[in-house]
Write an enzyme that holds these catalytic residues in place. Structure first.
Site, PDB file in Angstrom:
ATOM      1  N   GLN A  25       0.868  -1.147   0.000  1.00 13.84           N
ATOM      2  CA  GLN A  25       0.000   0.000   0.000  1.00 13.84           C
ATOM      3  C   GLN A  25       0.915   1.208   0.000  1.00 13.84           C
ATOM      4  O   GLN A  25       1.542   1.530   1.002  1.00 13.84           O
ATOM      5  CB  GLN A  25      -0.856  -0.077   1.260  1.00 13.84           C
ATOM      6  CG  GLN A  25      -1.796   1.034   1.458  1.00 13.84           C
ATOM      7  CD  GLN A  25      -1.602   1.599   2.846  1.00 13.84           C
ATOM      8  OE1 GLN A  25      -1.156   0.915   3.752  1.00 13.84           O
ATOM      9  NE2 GLN A  25      -1.928   2.855   2.996  1.00 13.84           N
ATOM     10  N   ASP A 170      10.691   6.573 -12.406  1.00 13.60           N
ATOM     11  CA  ASP A 170      10.813   6.207 -10.989  1.00 13.60           C
ATOM     12  C   ASP A 170      11.575   4.891 -10.863  1.00 13.60           C
ATOM     13  O   ASP A 170      11.103   3.937 -10.255  1.00 13.60           O
ATOM     14  CB  ASP A 170       9.407   6.085 -10.374  1.00 13.60           C
ATOM     15  CG  ASP A 170       9.429   5.856  -8.864  1.00 13.60           C
ATOM     16  OD1 ASP A 170      10.433   6.194  -8.218  1.00 13.60           O
ATOM     17  OD2 ASP A 170       8.429   5.337  -8.332  1.00 13.60           O
TER      18      ASP A 170
HETATM   19  N1  LIG Z   1       2.531  -7.509 -11.900  1.00 16.90           N
HETATM   20  C1  LIG Z   1       2.943  -7.748 -10.656  1.00 16.90           C
HETATM   21  N2  LIG Z   1       3.130  -9.004 -10.216  1.00 16.90           N
HETATM   22  C2  LIG Z   1       3.544  -9.253  -8.937  1.00 16.90           C
HETATM   23  N3  LIG Z   1       3.807  -8.290  -8.031  1.00 16.90           N
HETATM   24  C3  LIG Z   1       3.645  -7.015  -8.405  1.00 16.90           C
HETATM   25  C4  LIG Z   1       3.206  -6.662  -9.725  1.00 16.90           C
HETATM   26  N4  LIG Z   1       3.142  -5.316  -9.816  1.00 16.90           N
HETATM   27  C5  LIG Z   1       3.523  -4.848  -8.607  1.00 16.90           C
HETATM   28  N5  LIG Z   1       3.835  -5.850  -7.751  1.00 16.90           N
HETATM   29  C6  LIG Z   1       4.299  -5.709  -6.356  1.00 16.90           C
HETATM   30  O1  LIG Z   1       3.632  -4.600  -5.758  1.00 16.90           O
HETATM   31  C7  LIG Z   1       4.550  -3.562  -5.390  1.00 16.90           C
HETATM   32  C8  LIG Z   1       3.936  -2.201  -5.669  1.00 16.90           C
HETATM   33  O2  LIG Z   1       3.601  -2.063  -7.046  1.00 16.90           O
HETATM   34  P1  LIG Z   1       3.925  -0.729  -7.846  1.00 16.90           P
HETATM   35  O3  LIG Z   1       5.382  -0.467  -7.752  1.00 16.90           O
HETATM   36  O4  LIG Z   1       3.316  -0.830  -9.188  1.00 16.90           O
HETATM   37  O5  LIG Z   1       3.095   0.299  -6.970  1.00 16.90           O
HETATM   38  P2  LIG Z   1       3.493   1.624  -6.173  1.00 16.90           P
HETATM   39  O6  LIG Z   1       4.954   1.772  -6.061  1.00 16.90           O
HETATM   40  O7  LIG Z   1       2.669   1.647  -4.943  1.00 16.90           O
HETATM   41  O8  LIG Z   1       2.868   2.617  -7.200  1.00 16.90           O
HETATM   42  P3  LIG Z   1       3.027   4.156  -7.510  1.00 16.90           P
HETATM   43  O9  LIG Z   1       4.488   4.467  -7.309  1.00 16.90           O
HETATM   44  O10 LIG Z   1       2.582   4.241  -8.961  1.00 16.90           O
HETATM   45  O11 LIG Z   1       2.103   4.868  -6.564  1.00 16.90           O
HETATM   46  C9  LIG Z   1       5.798  -3.864  -6.217  1.00 16.90           C
HETATM   47  O12 LIG Z   1       6.963  -3.350  -5.600  1.00 16.90           O
HETATM   48  C10 LIG Z   1       5.782  -5.381  -6.288  1.00 16.90           C
HETATM   49  O13 LIG Z   1       6.301  -5.941  -5.082  1.00 16.90           O
HETATM   50 MG   LIG Z   2       6.665   0.977  -7.049  1.00 13.51          MG
END
Ligand SMILES: Nc1ncnc2c1ncn2[C@@H]1O[C@H](COP(=O)(O)OP(=O)(O)OP(=O)(O)O)[C@@H](O)[C@H]1O
Ligand SMILES: [Mg+2]
Length: 274
Positions: A25, A170
């Protein structure tokens, strides 16, 4: 700490069995593991809830533009053969919810069954720390060669992304994943320090944009270089291997790498000025 309760899931995820599990999250997005329409195929669900403190029209516009931007990037990159999760579904209008207007937006993508590179490098670094005393020079070199190989693959993956005309915006080791090879069960690579075998997959295109400018590409690399230096001090020296992987990946790479030297100089000057 108080138990964290994530916001209610949008329809149809509010009544799937089993319910999606919350993985991470962040400030903007919530990441769940769920299944695709075929319940035996896992999928990743990225939700951008609406922000109650923002003006509702502005909020809708921002949420919508971030999620469609990310979805467009994924769709384009899959098409171009870049290693990213495939886009499976998207709701940019926030149709779900009891009254039909949930406000947020989500996208569903292919599940990548592996660790983020941050975890892989952390495991390796702590294993090295614990075992260093008992390793001879040859063994240390061998261990380092495996990680160098991983950095080289990361460089090639980023090169492929840039070649496709997209900058990530990023790049950190949390936004690169390592998908083990399908037959990893009997891997010969596992030496106790964890496997670094597999394909590098780029994720998290929430801040990505279309660009073929050397400056934007060089900043992408610089951001990752700084991230590695601060989170994985033992692997910092291997950034040169990432550069090698990048250099060979497309025609414009050498010119971007030249620019990277300017970006580094600017970064150094800035940090001297405080
Ligand atoms: N396609 C996927 N399959 C498995 N795990 C994933 C996938 N996409 C994301 N994750 C897991 O979820 C975590 C968070 O995802 P993501 O980096 O896309 O979101 P975020 O950093 O919260 O987003 P943002 O920076 O756009 O607010 C990743 O670091 C990874 O551990
Ligand atoms: Mg991320």
């Amino acid at each position: 700490m108080e138990d964290y309760k994530p916001p209610a899931l949008p329809f149809p995820f509010s009544n799937t069995t089993p319910p999606p599990t919350l993985l991470t999250q962040g400030a903007e997005a919530h990441l769940y593991k769920t299944t695709s329409l075929n319940p035996s195929i896992p999928a990743a669900l990225k939700i951008r809830p609406s922000k109650p403190y923002r003006h509702p029209i502005l909020d809708r516009r921002l949420t919508r533009s971030r999620i469609t931007q990310e979805a467009r990037c994924l769709a384009k990159l899959v098409r171009e053969g870049v290693s990213v999760p495939a886009l499976l579904a998207l709701d940019w209008e926030g149709h779900g919810g009891e009254e039909g207007g949930w406000g947020g937006a989500w996208l569903m993508m292919e599940w990548i069954d592996g660790d983020v590179v941050r975890v892989v490098l952390e495991q390796w670094e702590s294993w090295m720390k614990a075992n260093q005393a008992s390793l001879d020079a040859g063994q240390i070199e061998c261990e380092e060669a495996r990680v160098r190989g991983l950095l080289r693959k990361m460089g090639a993956a980023i090169g492929a992304l840039h070649k496709a005309g997209v900058v990530h915006g990023d790049l950190t080791t949390s936004n690169l994943m390592l998908r083990p090879f399908a037959d990893a069960g009997d891997s010969t690579d596992d030496s106790g320090s964890g496997s670094v075998d597999g394909d590098v997959v780029l994720i998290d295109f929430g801040l990505a944009s279309q660009s073929t400018q050397d400056e934007d590409r060089a900043v992408d690399l610089y951001v990752l270089e700084r991230a590695i230096a601060s989170t994985h001090p033992r692997s910092e020296g291997f950034f040169e291997d990432l550069i090698l992987g990048y250099r060979d990946s497309y025609k414009g790479a050498p010119s971007t790498l030249k620019r990277l030297e300017d970006v580094r100089l600017r970064g150094r000057k800035k940090s001297m000025l405080g």
